[in-house]
Design an enzyme around this catalytic site. Structure first.
Site, PDB file in Angstrom:
ATOM      1  CG  HIS A   1      -1.855   1.027   1.417  1.00 14.53           C
ATOM      2  ND1 HIS A   1      -1.579   2.262   1.952  1.00 14.53           N
ATOM      3  CD2 HIS A   1      -3.180   1.036   1.110  1.00 14.53           C
ATOM      4  CE1 HIS A   1      -2.693   2.986   1.965  1.00 14.53           C
ATOM      5  NE2 HIS A   1      -3.667   2.282   1.458  1.00 14.53           N
TER       6      HIS A   1
ATOM      7  CG  ASP B   1       0.478  -2.640   6.172  1.00 14.28           C
ATOM      8  OD1 ASP B   1      -0.444  -2.732   7.009  1.00 14.28           O
ATOM      9  OD2 ASP B   1       0.387  -1.962   5.124  1.00 14.28           O
TER      10      ASP B   1
ATOM     11  CD  GLN C   1      -6.844  -4.794   3.389  1.00 13.05           C
ATOM     12  OE1 GLN C   1      -7.801  -5.490   3.716  1.00 13.05           O
ATOM     13  NE2 GLN C   1      -6.998  -3.542   2.979  1.00 13.05           N
TER      14      GLN C   1
ATOM     15  CE  LYS D   1      -7.508  -0.664   5.574  1.00 12.27           C
ATOM     16  NZ  LYS D   1      -8.099  -0.091   4.369  1.00 12.27           N
TER      17      LYS D   1
ATOM     18  CB  CYS E   1      -3.669   3.221  -1.653  1.00  8.93           C
ATOM     19  SG  CYS E   1      -4.808   4.550  -1.316  1.00  8.93           S
TER      20      CYS E   1
HETATM   21  C1  LIG Z   1      -2.343  -2.987   3.321  1.00  8.27           C
HETATM   22  C2  LIG Z   1      -2.732  -1.635   3.839  1.00  8.27           C
HETATM   23  N1  LIG Z   1      -1.835  -0.903   4.503  1.00  8.27           N
HETATM   24  C3  LIG Z   1      -2.128   0.306   5.001  1.00  8.27           C
HETATM   25  C4  LIG Z   1      -3.380   0.857   4.838  1.00  8.27           C
HETATM   26  C5  LIG Z   1      -3.617   2.231   5.377  1.00  8.27           C
HETATM   27  O1  LIG Z   1      -4.627   2.303   6.335  1.00  8.27           O
HETATM   28  P1  LIG Z   1      -5.061   3.724   6.869  1.00  8.27           P
HETATM   29  O2  LIG Z   1      -5.478   4.517   5.673  1.00  8.27           O
HETATM   30  O3  LIG Z   1      -6.179   3.467   7.799  1.00  8.27           O
HETATM   31  O4  LIG Z   1      -3.866   4.329   7.527  1.00  8.27           O
HETATM   32  C6  LIG Z   1      -4.351   0.135   4.148  1.00  8.27           C
HETATM   33  C7  LIG Z   1      -5.703   0.698   3.947  1.00  8.27           C
HETATM   34  O5  LIG Z   1      -6.141   1.086   2.910  1.00  8.27           O
HETATM   35  C8  LIG Z   1      -4.018  -1.131   3.628  1.00  8.27           C
HETATM   36  O6  LIG Z   1      -4.907  -1.853   2.933  1.00  8.27           O
END
Ligand SMILES: Cc1ncc(COP(=O)(O)O)c(C=O)c1O
Lengths: 150, 416
Positions: B129, B206, B209, B232, B372
């Site tokens: 992401h 990370d 997900q 999430k 993203c």
């Molecule tokens: C794999 C992953 N990392 C990071 C994020 C970032 O999450 P947030 O926008 O809540 O910081 C997301 C969410 O879209 C994600 O899917």
């Protein structure tokens, strides 16, 4: 449901999407810009050739949805061959239509095929798609004028 | 196929659905909502909503610094949420759970505070992401460290063939996603952690997900840091989690300066509190953290193993259904047991934006765009895709509605 969709996806829009006019990058040009819609990633590279105060050519290469593709095609139909000032005024009229949330009555005399985008104005998420190439064109035209003056 | 015939689904799915008030909403002129955008953000069960309302109605006060009954109650609720999160990820100590604004802030915190310099390198992957790419790009630009990344195989897995060349004695950080938000791929986290450890590099997972759909046990992964985001995991927006080994967290410099993160302050200098408060400068997202505590308790009560089985059953069913749509290509692994519940796909001749629009007119909510993850899209030569993502409340009938919607989309755009 289908009615709402049909208001968005007018035949004219789908026609331009399937058979875009003036697509491809051409010479000569004074300015080239690259605009992106950061939310969805739609992109356009657009060139403007201005000669004797007239928009002599607008060429472009783009990836994106039906609305953004059709809108680029309609834009080129409208501005190529027009004096820059008149083209800018068409741009203004289109912008007003798109920002009118569906309440602006489009003027077919000025906008021709672009009146098909009146329905898009009711879908806030899609207004950016319709404006992508128009904003790129305005930017490129302003730059090409700067260059010819400077 | 009906709900009862599909093995692995959560028992009493209708009872679970009734916990989520928004699922009984209608959209698009009275059609039932079919919410298939949970990888973007999940819906919230009543218990999370009620817990937050109750906190605001009855216990609201600032934490740690208010010397009155409400202050004590609020602090207890906030710190209680930390205990719940610690239990949810099996953290050895509650002090290792830092509340942040979201996963993005947690990743930026690490990228800002981990020590990097010229000659060092940071290894990430092509399926991250943007939050796990850009934060490290910035860190490398600032420090002069080199950014490296694992590429992807054609079927959407990490290409580990050059792992030995990528991770070396100069590697300081290996940061990677557990489950891809675009391809759905589940990555071999323990293997990656071991590779980092072999060279003394810090591992950062990370789990944005993963935390929603797999049992997460930080101790079992062996990693140094792990982040996820509250919204999430059926929690509210505005709160995320950074977990780190206590001794590592206490060795990092502060991120933000301000109230609550200090030991003592003079005009010339300050000394800092230890983790977690070291990284929680200012008034934290109190009610959001309390809501997150209720959220992870809710998930644990249902059971993360059961939720994982449900996601796999729905994902397998969806892959099967999507296969019947002409011109549709799924990006990422095709075996449901090796992937999470986000499925990105392309349909020949229709742009994802247009797919989303037509589906929306039928009450089906999915995501269109690059999610993203622009580099991962570029890897597969696509500029954007359509993504459906399920969760513990998703039914096979909703997948059917998606597939029918896609058929309708094709006919709407006259693709035969
Ligand atoms: C794999 C992953 N990392 C990071 C994020 C970032 O999450 P947030 O926008 O809540 O910081 C997301 C969410 O879209 C994600 O899917």
């Amino acid at each position: 449901m289908s009615q709402q969709l049909d208001a968005l996806y007018q035949e004219i829009i789908l026609d331009h999407y399937k058979n875009p006019h003036h697509k491809g990058l051409r010479e000569p040009f004074e300015a080239e810009v690259h605009h992106v819609n950061p939310t969805c990633g739609d992109e356009v590279t657009l060139r403007v050739h201005v000669s004797d105060g007239t928009v002599a050519d607008v060429s472009y290469d783009s990836v994106g949805c039906s609305i953004s593709q059709a809108s680029a095609s309609v834009l080129t139909d409208l501005v190529i061959g027009k004096p820059v000032e008149e083209a800018m005024s068409i741009h203004e009229t289109f912008l007003t239509l798109m920002q009118g949330k569906g309440a602006v009555e489009p003027d077919e005399e000025v906008l021709e095929d672009a009146i098909a985008f009146a329905g898009v104005a009711k879908f806030p998420a899609r207004v950016k798609c319709a404006l992508l190439s128009w904003m790129a064109w305005k930017d490129a035209t302003a730059r090409s004028l700067e260059d010819s003056h400077g | 196929m009906t709900t009862t015939q599909l093995a692995g689904l959560l028992p009493e799915l209708e009872v679970i659905r009734a916990d989520f008030p928004i699922l009984s909403r209608s959209v698009a002129d009275g059609r039932p909502l079919v919410y298939l955008d949970s990888a973007n953000t999940s819906q919230k069960p009543q218990v999370v909503i009620d817990t937050m309302v109750d906190h605001l109605e009855r216990h609201n006060a600032n934490v740690a610094r208010a010397m009155h009954a409400l202050g004590a109650e609020s602090t207890e609720a906030f710190e209680g949420a930390r205990d719940k999160v610690a239990a949810f990820i099996n953290a050895p100590s509650r002090n290792e759970v830092v509340f942040t604004k979201n996963a993005t802030e947690a990743l930026n915190l690490l990228a800002r505070t981990l020590d990097l310099g010229p000659g060092d390198n940071v290894v990430i992957t092509e399926m991250e992401h943007h939050s796990n790419i850009v934060s490290w790009q910035l860190a490398c630009e600032r420090s002069g460290a080199e950014l490296r990344w694992f590429g992807l195989t054609d079927d959407g897995r990490l290409d580990l063939s050059n792992a030995d060349a990528l991770i070396d004695e100069h590697t300081k950080v290996v940061a990677f996603t557990w489950v891809s938000n675009m391809l759905g791929t589940i990555n071999p986290v323990t293997d990656l952690v071991a590779r980092a450890k072999a060279f003394g590099a810090h591992s950062v997972i990370d789990a944005s997900q993963a935390a929603p759909q797999l049992p997460v046990d930080v101790a079992a992964t062996g990693c140094d840091f792990l982040v996820f985001t509250g919204h999430k995991v059926v929690g509210p927006t505005g709160v995320g989690v950074l977990w780190g080994r206590e001794e590592l967290l206490n060795g990092l410099p502060p991120f933000h300066g301000g109230g609550e993160m200090i030991e003592t302050v003079t005009m010339a200098r300050s000394t800092y509190a230890s983790a977690p408060h070291r990284f929680e400068a200012g008034t934290p997202p109190i009610v959001e953290a309390v809501g997150l505590g209720a959220a992870v308790d809710y998930l644990s009560h249902i059971g993360m193993d059961a939720i994982h089985r449900h996601e796999q059953a729905i994902t397998a069913y969806a892959l099967e259904g999507l296969r019947t749509v002409p011109g549709l290509t799924v990006l990422g692994p095709l075996d449901a047991t090796e992937r999470g519940g986000a499925i990105s796909f392309e349909i020949d001749g229709v742009h994802p934006h247009d797919v989303a629009q037509v589906l929306d007119s039928r009450g089906v909510a999915i995501r269109a765009g690059h999610h993203c993850a622009k580099p991962a899209h570029a890897r597969f030569g696509v500029q954007s895709s359509t993504r459906m993502s399920s969760y513990l409340y998703t039914t096979p009938a909703e997948v059917d509605a998606l597939v029918e919607g896609l058929e309708y989309t094709r006919s709407y755009f006259k693709l035969g």
